[in-house]
Design a protein around this motif. Structure first.
Motif, PDB file in Angstrom:
ATOM      1  N   SER A 155       0.850  -0.951  -0.586  1.00 38.58           N
ATOM      2  CA  SER A 155      -0.141   0.202  -0.175  1.00 38.58           C
ATOM      3  C   SER A 155       0.890   1.433   0.418  1.00 38.58           C
ATOM      4  CB  SER A 155      -0.782  -0.288   1.087  1.00 38.58           C
ATOM      5  OG  SER A 155      -2.000  -1.317   1.352  1.00 38.58           O
ATOM      6  N   SER A 205      -4.156   0.791   3.057  1.00 34.65           N
ATOM      7  CA  SER A 205      -4.997   0.110   3.630  1.00 34.65           C
ATOM      8  C   SER A 205      -5.868  -1.378   3.331  1.00 34.65           C
ATOM      9  CB  SER A 205      -4.698   0.012   4.800  1.00 34.65           C
ATOM     10  OG  SER A 205      -4.861  -1.252   5.818  1.00 34.65           O
ATOM     11  N   THR A 207      -6.185  -4.691   4.592  1.00 41.93           N
ATOM     12  CA  THR A 207      -6.874  -4.823   5.004  1.00 41.93           C
ATOM     13  C   THR A 207      -7.679  -3.310   6.575  1.00 41.93           C
ATOM     14  OG1 THR A 207      -4.833  -5.104   6.402  1.00 41.93           O
ATOM     15  CG2 THR A 207      -5.716  -6.758   5.855  1.00 41.93           C
ATOM     16  N   THR A 210      -3.226  -3.189   9.387  1.00 41.40           N
ATOM     17  CA  THR A 210      -2.883  -2.184  10.077  1.00 41.40           C
ATOM     18  C   THR A 210      -2.064  -1.301  11.327  1.00 41.40           C
ATOM     19  OG1 THR A 210      -2.597  -3.490   7.505  1.00 41.40           O
ATOM     20  CG2 THR A 210       0.122  -2.424   7.914  1.00 41.40           C
TER      21      THR A 210
END
Ligand code: F6P
Length: 545
Positions: A155, A205, A207, A210
């Motif tokens: 990212s 990101s 997810t 992070t």
């Protein structure tokens, strides 16, 4: 699944290696005058000269047989079809779908992937146009002039590399900065000198879980609210790129200002989708789409070209040749372009997070040596630093040289145009690495006898030369797709899952567990091991705790 090193094709290569290892590139070129013309291939505007390899027609025939044994053709088809080839996460691997043209058709797990991809691209384009034209303003009504991408790993490295690579195409006066490290120096340094009224943060990101990214994003949000004096400013200055809408909303970013992607895009394969928003803001949607067309051209080449003329297949197999048969420990990537100064760092995640595995996809141990170690610097800086070892060291370091025919800008010098000098250096290096200079040649120059051995250039050091007309969005896309597919070819030969990354998880969990021991007022109750316990004690002492 069987162990590839047990196959007759592997044994044949091992035998062939014994026969070929003592042969010099000087001999191979002398015996075969057509070699340079024959050992070259073009794809998506890239030209690859692979003649300076310690390989013959027989080597290539044996490597191609190995690819067949490993089922490379079926694996390529499976990936492009959307099969769940990421077995440990039970996911499709479809970064190629991020660059499919609008009229392509691909349905995966019941979902029309192409229309999903183009819906996001259209949303990104609309947003970019508004920001770039000044229609989208900050909270106080001023246009955005700086974009700060907050992300890490895939990212960060992709958009950061591509933003630098395409700096000459940034035409709307928008500059980008990239914050990734949890080291407070990173965010502090990047916020310095910024005008909060004209800054847009992209929290990137996959997810949205992070630690580094969320921590930096919170610092940035506080900085903005402190400066503009109103929480409401956040919605005009923060957007998100993620697959997790719930977490984006929980963080306080309006999901209308979120750009999505999907679990079938690995983080390190994602900057040609929404993760590339910072790049699109800088260079504009049209240039971004040109980049996607370059990616797609290389995808099509990889998918359809016969293996003996297939650039990623040839480069991947030659990577296996040195890594597994010559025992080469690393591979240098040497772009003769200052604009590509982040390319080696980008490739490190792409290749090493993908192929740094010691079990096969079926969970059995891998017997072959996996995971090429990539490293490098732009030429000519590297020449004045580590090339000595490449030329005369005891290790074999295969290298990829990447050059461009046309510069974006050029300057004259006493020796000629600067860009021609840059290219002359590239060509001189690959020639010197391959052919070297013998003791006789050096002695004939009048070198004192006791110095001759110091000056001998052994040569026989293999290289790829990739020559590209110009560094453009499209050729950058083709170049990145080339390396993505090289990773795939190598991963397929080793029989590993190139698309998970379980090895980075343990350290993340342990860091979270250790943080309280560093900060609490109490002495550390526990630590994972005696060495760590002592280091925690010393750190606390140094911090006065
Ligand atoms: O370090 C592991 C990793 O999961 C990478 O694969 C990924 O690119 C990076 O962390 C960032 O992850 P995310 O985009 O979910 O924040």
């Amino acid at each position: 699944m069987t162990d590839i090193t047990e196959s007759p094709e592997w044994s044949a290569l091992a035998e062939h290696h014994t026969a070929l290892a003592g042969r010099h590139l000087r001999e191979l070129f002398a015996e075969d005058p057509e070699r340079a013309e024959r050992m070259a291939v073009s794809a998506a505007d890239l030209y690859l000269d692979y003649s300076k390899h310690r390989a013959t027609g027989e080597t290539l025939r044996l490597l191609l047989a190995l690819a067949e044994r490993a089922g490379l053709r079926e694996r390529i088809d499976a990936m492009f079809r959307g099969d769940h080839i990421n077995v440990s996460e039970d996911r499709a691997v479809l970064h190629e779908a991020l660059r499919l043209p609008r009229d392509a058709r691909l349905t995966v797990d019941g979902q029309d992937v192409v229309s999903d991809v183009h819906a996001v691209l259209d949303k990104m384009s609309g947003f970019s146009d508004r920001v770039r034209s000044g229609e989208w303003t900050g909270f106080t009504g001023k246009p955005i002039t700086t974009v700060v991408n907050i992300g890490i790993g895939g990212s960060d490295l992709g958009p950061a590399m591509a933003y630098e690579a395409l700096a000459d195409y940034a035409d709307a006066g928008i500059t980008a900065r990239f914050v990734s490290n949890i080291d407070p120096a990173d965010i502090s340094g990047k916020l310095k000198g910024l005008d909060p009224e004209q800054t847009l943060f992209i929290v990137a990101s996959k997810t949205f879980g992070t630690l580094e990214t969320l921590t930096n994003a919170k610092v940035a949000r506080q900085w903005l609210v402190d400066a503009l004096g109103d929480e409401k400013a956040v919605s005009r200055h923060f957007v998100a790129v993620s697959t997790n809408a719930q977490r984006v909303a929980d963080f306080g970013i309006d999901t209308d200002n979120m750009f999505g992607f999907w679990d079938w895009v690995g983080g390190r394969y994602s900057y040609d989708g929404a993760i590339g928003l910072s790049l699109m803001l800088a260079v504009g949607p049209e240039r971004f789409r040109e980049m996607l067309s370059g990616f797609h051209a290389m995808d099509e080449h990889f998918r359809t070209a016969p293996f003996e003329q297939n650039m990623p297949v040839l480069m991947g197999l030659l990577g296996i040749w040195y890594n597994d048969f010559f025992g080469a420990q690393t591979r240098a990537v040497l772009p003769y372009s200052q604009r590509l100064h982040r390319f080696p760092a980008y490739l490190q995640q792409l290749t090493m997070e993908s192929n740094g595995k010691s079990v096969r996809a079926d969970g059995a141990p891998v017997v072959a040596q996996t995971g090429e170690i990539f490293w490098g610097e732009p030429g000519t800086n590297g020449q004045h630093a580590f090339y000595q070892l490449l030329h005369q060291g005891t290790r074999l370091v295969p290298a990829d040289f990447i050059g461009f025919a046309q510069p974006f800008e050029d300057h004259d010098s006493d020796e000629g145009g600067m860009h021609d000098l840059l290219t002359a250096n590239l060509l001189a290096q690959t020639s010197a690495l391959a052919f070297g200079k013998t003791a006789e040649e050096i002695a004939a120059e009048g070198t004192p006898a006791e110095v001759v051995s110091h000056k001998v250039m052994p040569g026989n050091r293999p290289t790829n030369t990739i020559l590209v007309p110009k560094l453009t969005p499209a050729t950058l896309g083709a170049l990145v797709a080339l390396y993505e597919h090289i990773v795939f070819v190598e991963g397929t030969i080793w029989g590993i899952d190139s698309f998970d990354q379980w090895g980075v998880e343990l350290g993340k969990v342990m860091a979270k567990d250790l943080a309280p021991a560093l900060t609490s007022a109490e002495p550390p109750a526990d630590a994972p091991d005696a060495s760590t316990k002592e280091l925690v004690r010393r750190y606390r002492e140094l911090r006065g705790r």
